[in-house]
Design an enzyme around this catalytic site. Structure first.
Site, short mmCIF file in Angstrom:
data_model
loop_
_atom_site.label_atom_id
_atom_site.label_comp_id
_atom_site.label_asym_id
_atom_site.label_seq_id
_atom_site.Cartn_x
_atom_site.Cartn_y
_atom_site.Cartn_z
N GLU A 1 0.76 -1.21 0.03
CA GLU A 1 -0.08 0.03 0.09
C GLU A 1 0.96 1.31 -0.18
O GLU A 1 1.98 1.35 0.40
CB GLU A 1 -1.00 -0.04 1.31
CG GLU A 1 -1.83 1.04 1.43
CD GLU A 1 -2.94 1.35 0.47
OE1 GLU A 1 -2.63 1.51 -0.84
OE2 GLU A 1 -4.11 1.27 0.86
N ASP B 1 -3.40 6.22 6.61
CA ASP B 1 -3.35 7.76 7.16
C ASP B 1 -4.58 7.19 8.31
O ASP B 1 -4.04 7.16 9.40
CB ASP B 1 -4.36 8.55 5.89
CG ASP B 1 -4.84 9.95 6.59
OD1 ASP B 1 -4.55 10.07 7.63
OD2 ASP B 1 -5.25 10.54 5.69
P1 IMP Z 1 -6.79 5.62 5.04
O1 IMP Z 1 -8.02 4.77 4.57
O2 IMP Z 1 -7.55 6.95 5.54
O3 IMP Z 1 -5.83 5.18 5.64
O4 IMP Z 1 -6.43 6.22 3.72
C1 IMP Z 1 -5.46 5.48 2.91
C2 IMP Z 1 -5.54 6.14 1.17
O5 IMP Z 1 -5.90 7.43 1.26
C3 IMP Z 1 -4.34 5.78 0.49
O6 IMP Z 1 -4.45 4.62 -0.01
C4 IMP Z 1 -4.30 6.98 -0.28
O7 IMP Z 1 -5.02 6.74 -1.40
C5 IMP Z 1 -5.14 8.19 0.23
N1 IMP Z 1 -4.41 9.18 1.14
C6 IMP Z 1 -4.34 9.27 2.33
N2 IMP Z 1 -3.32 10.35 2.63
C7 IMP Z 1 -2.76 10.79 1.61
C8 IMP Z 1 -1.78 11.74 1.08
O8 IMP Z 1 -1.34 12.46 1.90
N3 IMP Z 1 -1.55 11.90 -0.08
C9 IMP Z 1 -2.25 11.23 -1.08
N4 IMP Z 1 -3.14 10.35 -0.67
C10 IMP Z 1 -3.58 10.13 0.49
MG MG Z 2 -4.50 4.59 -2.47
#
Ligand code: IMP
Ligand code: MG
Length: 181
Positions: A101, A105
């Site tokens: 991955e 975030d």
């Molecule tokens: P989560 O579900 O919030 O952990 O988000 C993960 C997904 O969000 C990643 O696979 C990215 O596609 C996107 N994402 C989260 N933070 C960023 C960032 O700083 N830049 C670009 N994409 C991000």
């Molecule tokens: Mg992604």
């Protein structure tokens, strides 16, 4: 390229630093997964650049597959809604799986993917993330391997996008706030 660079406040990790880090992870995975013929699952689209470098630093037999989920759309915040857009094609029953991955975030995406693959009766499911964003996670997900840690900033490049752009930058930088707010 220039117009993209002008939208960054700083370059966080350059090509040399990224290559060195991915090389280390590749060698480590090669040791841990020797004789296991693991399945590396690239989470589309953000992880393609990381994945393609990572597998070339692995010296053991392995297989690859792709999974696409929808969670972010064109926004810069996790919607919390995750669904499968493109499923894996290999049968991972009894296999050692490594999720590749781009960034974690909130943890929602990775947690969903991990559970989804576990339900396919994988023997083991590990997580390998290029960027570990330090934040208060909505969900605590175990990260087995990661490349770099970043603060809570929006970053782009090396596969990571904002509204589908910047993926082709060969390094990772912080996107200016005025670009996305
Ligand atoms: P989560 O579900 O919030 O952990 O988000 C993960 C997904 O969000 C990643 O696979 C990215 O596609 C996107 N994402 C989260 N933070 C960023 C960032 O700083 N830049 C670009 N994409 C991000
Ligand atoms: Mg992604």
């Amino acid at each position: 390229m220039d117009s993209m660079i002008n939208n960054l406040t700083a370059v966080l990790f350059d090509e040399v630093a990224i290559r060195k880090r991915i090389k280390d992870i590749g060698y480590e995975l090669s040791k841990v997964y020797a004789d296991k013929n693991p399945v590396l699952i690239c989470i589309l689209k953000g992880s393609i650049v990381f994945m393609s470098d990572l597998i070339r630093y692995m010296t053991i037999p392995l297989e690859i597959d792709f999974l696409s989920i929808a969670s972010y759309g064109h926004s810069n915040k996790s919607s919390g809604v995750v669904k499968i857009r493109k499923d894996i094609e290999l049968d991972i029953t009894g296999r050692d799986v490594i999720i590749v991955e781009d960034i974690i975030d909130s943890g929602l995406s990775l947690q969903y993917i991990r559970e989804y693959l576990q339900h396919h009766n994988a023997k083991s499911v590990a997580t390998c993330v290029l960027i570990n964003k330090k934040c208060l996670r909505d969900i605590e997900v175990k990260i087995d391997y990661f490349g770099f840690e970043v603060e809570e900033e929006f970053i782009v490049g090396f596969g990571l996008d904002y509204a589908e752009r910047y993926r082709n930058l060969p390094y990772i930088g912080i996107l200016k706030k005025e670009v996305y707010s």
